[in-house]
Design a protein around this motif. Structure first.
Motif, short mmCIF file in Angstrom:
data_model
loop_
_atom_site.label_atom_id
_atom_site.label_comp_id
_atom_site.label_asym_id
_atom_site.label_seq_id
_atom_site.Cartn_x
_atom_site.Cartn_y
_atom_site.Cartn_z
N THR A 123 -7.24 27.53 -9.31
CA THR A 123 -7.00 28.30 -8.08
C THR A 123 -7.20 29.80 -8.26
O THR A 123 -7.65 30.47 -7.35
CB THR A 123 -5.57 28.05 -7.57
OG1 THR A 123 -4.67 28.28 -8.66
CG2 THR A 123 -5.43 26.61 -7.11
N SER A 154 -12.88 37.36 -8.49
CA SER A 154 -13.91 37.63 -7.49
C SER A 154 -15.02 38.44 -8.15
O SER A 154 -14.83 39.04 -9.21
CB SER A 154 -13.31 38.39 -6.31
OG SER A 154 -12.77 39.61 -6.77
N SER A 182 -16.74 31.87 -1.37
CA SER A 182 -15.48 32.62 -1.46
C SER A 182 -14.38 31.77 -0.84
O SER A 182 -14.64 30.83 -0.08
CB SER A 182 -15.60 33.96 -0.75
OG SER A 182 -15.93 33.73 0.60
N ASP A 183 -13.15 32.10 -1.19
CA ASP A 183 -11.98 31.42 -0.62
C ASP A 183 -11.99 29.91 -0.86
O ASP A 183 -11.65 29.12 0.03
CB ASP A 183 -11.87 31.72 0.88
CG ASP A 183 -10.40 31.81 1.29
OD1 ASP A 183 -9.58 32.17 0.44
OD2 ASP A 183 -10.10 31.47 2.45
N HIS A 184 -12.40 29.52 -2.03
CA HIS A 184 -12.36 28.11 -2.42
C HIS A 184 -11.62 27.98 -3.75
O HIS A 184 -11.54 28.93 -4.53
CB HIS A 184 -13.79 27.57 -2.61
CG HIS A 184 -14.45 27.16 -1.33
ND1 HIS A 184 -14.77 28.06 -0.35
CD2 HIS A 184 -14.86 25.94 -0.89
CE1 HIS A 184 -15.36 27.41 0.66
NE2 HIS A 184 -15.43 26.13 0.36
N GLU A 185 -11.13 26.79 -4.00
CA GLU A 185 -10.65 26.45 -5.33
C GLU A 185 -11.79 25.73 -6.05
O GLU A 185 -12.70 25.19 -5.42
CB GLU A 185 -9.43 25.53 -5.25
CG GLU A 185 -8.28 26.19 -4.51
CD GLU A 185 -7.04 25.31 -4.41
OE1 GLU A 185 -6.99 24.25 -5.06
OE2 GLU A 185 -6.13 25.69 -3.65
N PRO A 245 -12.28 23.92 -0.17
CA PRO A 245 -11.81 25.02 0.69
C PRO A 245 -10.33 25.27 0.40
O PRO A 245 -9.55 24.31 0.29
CB PRO A 245 -12.00 24.47 2.11
CG PRO A 245 -13.01 23.38 1.97
CD PRO A 245 -12.83 22.81 0.60
N ARG A 246 -9.94 26.53 0.26
CA ARG A 246 -8.57 26.84 -0.13
C ARG A 246 -7.57 26.15 0.80
O ARG A 246 -7.71 26.19 2.01
CB ARG A 246 -8.35 28.36 -0.14
CG ARG A 246 -7.08 28.78 -0.87
CD ARG A 246 -7.07 30.27 -1.17
NE ARG A 246 -8.07 30.65 -2.18
CZ ARG A 246 -7.89 30.49 -3.50
NH1 ARG A 246 -6.77 29.98 -3.97
NH2 ARG A 246 -8.84 30.86 -4.33
#
Lengths: 338, 338
Positions: free
Chosen positions: A45, A49, B49-52, B154-155
């Motif tokens: 997790t 970036s 972006s914004d993913h695990e 997706p987070r």
């Protein structure tokens, strides 16, 4: 699991013995929150970036699986960490895929797993996912290990041997041929001298030290199978450059040299597992050399030659003033060296 | 490489034959820009972006390495894709680690690699990094493959069987026992009936179809080694729940049932390689079932039972009105099933 127990086919069956192996042997050694979730995949997790992701894999089948200086467990973690480090990545997580042969002593497995855990700690990586298969006696040889790994490269900081160019100095981070010679001496029962041992080690720290010295790194590669000869020939061919290296400048332990002479091996073709070759602009070579020598794994680092324009080739300038073409190994010198 | 050629130790030596194997056989099949860079690690630049990040590994040692419905190559890609899909990830990249036995026909290797490439295409993943080792004749059995894989979640959309709870319905996406029964029938030369074939398939598309149906997925798992019995017992124990399943509702092909009867096997303990079990709130079970049945890989999907509060156990309600405890397999039913 008693000390005298051995691996049974049922340890790979996915049932209760597999669970026992995981819970009593693997989790206590590798234990971390991601692994302990025991889902079908590890879920990561906290991702940095603005980084690129490096991903690599290697299977290890070395025989014997224990040798002076290490074992297949230390090799499996180091080798994959090193592949990540060579592209400029900070190694982060590894997987561990075990192929066990029926009859493997569980005490041996435990020692190897412990060695993996210790090497992972040394390299600041965690083992977050794994798999265990068992093959019947006669369909394997004790233990084979696959490790895959992921690591993170700050965007734009990727290192690739595609940047190697005329004007570069060639450095090695230490003595050549230690791993392959040790394995061979083990197998041939040559009677080991006291300082003959594998150099197997995770190199991410040393690679970072080089990068942080401020030099422009044009390429790094760990000369494993096929040794320095294979690595340099491959890069010379790909980049269409000539490399000139000096025999007197290539560090080799006397014990390694003696065994290679005895067996008619070329030290340059013998595998290393704790060294890398680095290419930096010639005018920065001294800075790079100094940075490497400050690190415990780079004490014997040396500048061994330079990259020149010319027909793709690697030329060794010998101690006696001669010159010979360095060839990659063609056959199989040493099966199951890594 | 002629058709009659076989794998030599030198193909694993890191020298010219290794290069030839990579350039003539592996790269043409898997070819993509990331792989073709041939650096020590694959470097992935376009990260969502914004993913695990999901990361998993599996080694495959199935015997025989070709079987009705697939081969070890299709299995190696599908199995790892499925492990990623089960946590809610979109599978993205795989590694391929080959352990070849000296003497393996190169034509067989080529067919297996082709099968990996086709399955990867079917599953929308690329093979971006690899490794080849060769072990001497008698230290392996043709070919073992490790695939590791990474995928993106997706987070906040991660799926874990830790959410399985009383009130959930239990679904399977199709018939049970096809893979394991096929492998066993192959080995025992039982004479295959025409519809007996492995179900091996990549399931990411089917898993996505379920998630996109709008139901709240509380858990997914592919019942491979140890079959449905192992999977349900493991989750029941971990979540401290009782599961009630109905024999009449569990889809099983008649040919699979016949072979299991003949050999005294419990269909529920036999491996699947193209099915998963899903847990969703009971009131959403019909929606889930409909969504699965719309997908070509879910035509035989069924609601087979429910999760209840109670002593951790799996209870099978039989066709004759009885009930029996489902047990995970204890020994090794079928070595080298996957």
């Amino acid at each position: 699991m008693d000390r005298d127990d051995t691996i049974l086919l049922a340890h790979g069956g996915g049932g209760s013995l597999t669970q026992e192996l995981i819970e009593k042997l693997l989790l206590p050694a590798f234990g971390n929150d991601v692994l302990l979730a025991l889902d079908d995949s590890a879920c990561l997790t906290d991702l940095p970036s603005d980084h690129e992701l490096a991903f690599t894999t290697d299977s290890y089948v070395v025989s014997p699986y224990r040798f002076p200086g290490g074992d297949i467990g230390r090799l499996a973690v180091s080798g994959t960490v090193n592949d990540l480090a060579m592209v400029g990545a900070t190694p982060a997580q590894l997987s561990c895929g075990l192929i066990l042969e029926e009859g493997l002593p569980i005490a041996d497995l435990k020692a190897i797993v412990q060695s993996m855990a210790e090497t992972a700690q040394e390299a600041h990586v965690t083992i977050v996912t794994g798999d265990t298969k068992v093959v019947p006696k006669g369909n394997g040889d004790g233990i084979y290990i696959n490790t895959s790994g992921i690591g993170w490269i700050p965007r734009g900081r990727r290192i690739s041997v595609h940047s190697v160019q005329p004007g570069d100095a060639i450095l090695v981070t230490g003595t050549m041929g230690d791993h392959g010679t040790t394995i061979l001496a083990c197998r041939e029962n040559l009677g080991l001298t006291s300082d003959l041992r594998s150099d197997v080690a995770p190199l991410a720290g040393l690679a970072t030290a080089l990068q942080e010295s401020g030099v422009e790194v044009h390429g790094m590669r760990d000369p494993t199978r096929g040794g320095l000869a294979q690595t340099l020939c491959e890069i010379a061919a790909r980049q269409s450059v000539r490399m000139d290296i000096s025999q007197d400048d290539i560090p080799v332990r006397p014990s390694v040299e003696a065994i290679c002479d005895l067996l008619g091996l070329d030290t340059l073709q013998v595998a290393n597992e704790g060294k890398f070759v680095a290419f930096v602009p010639k005018e920065q070579a001294e800075i790079a050399w100094t940075a490497l020598r400050k690190h415990p794994l780079g004490l014997d680092a040396a500048i061994i030659g330079e990259v020149n324009a010319g027909r793709p080739s690697v030329v060794l300038h010998t101690s006696t003033g001669g010159a010979r073409l360095v060839e990659p190994p063609t056959g199989e010198l040493l099966p199951r060296i890594c």
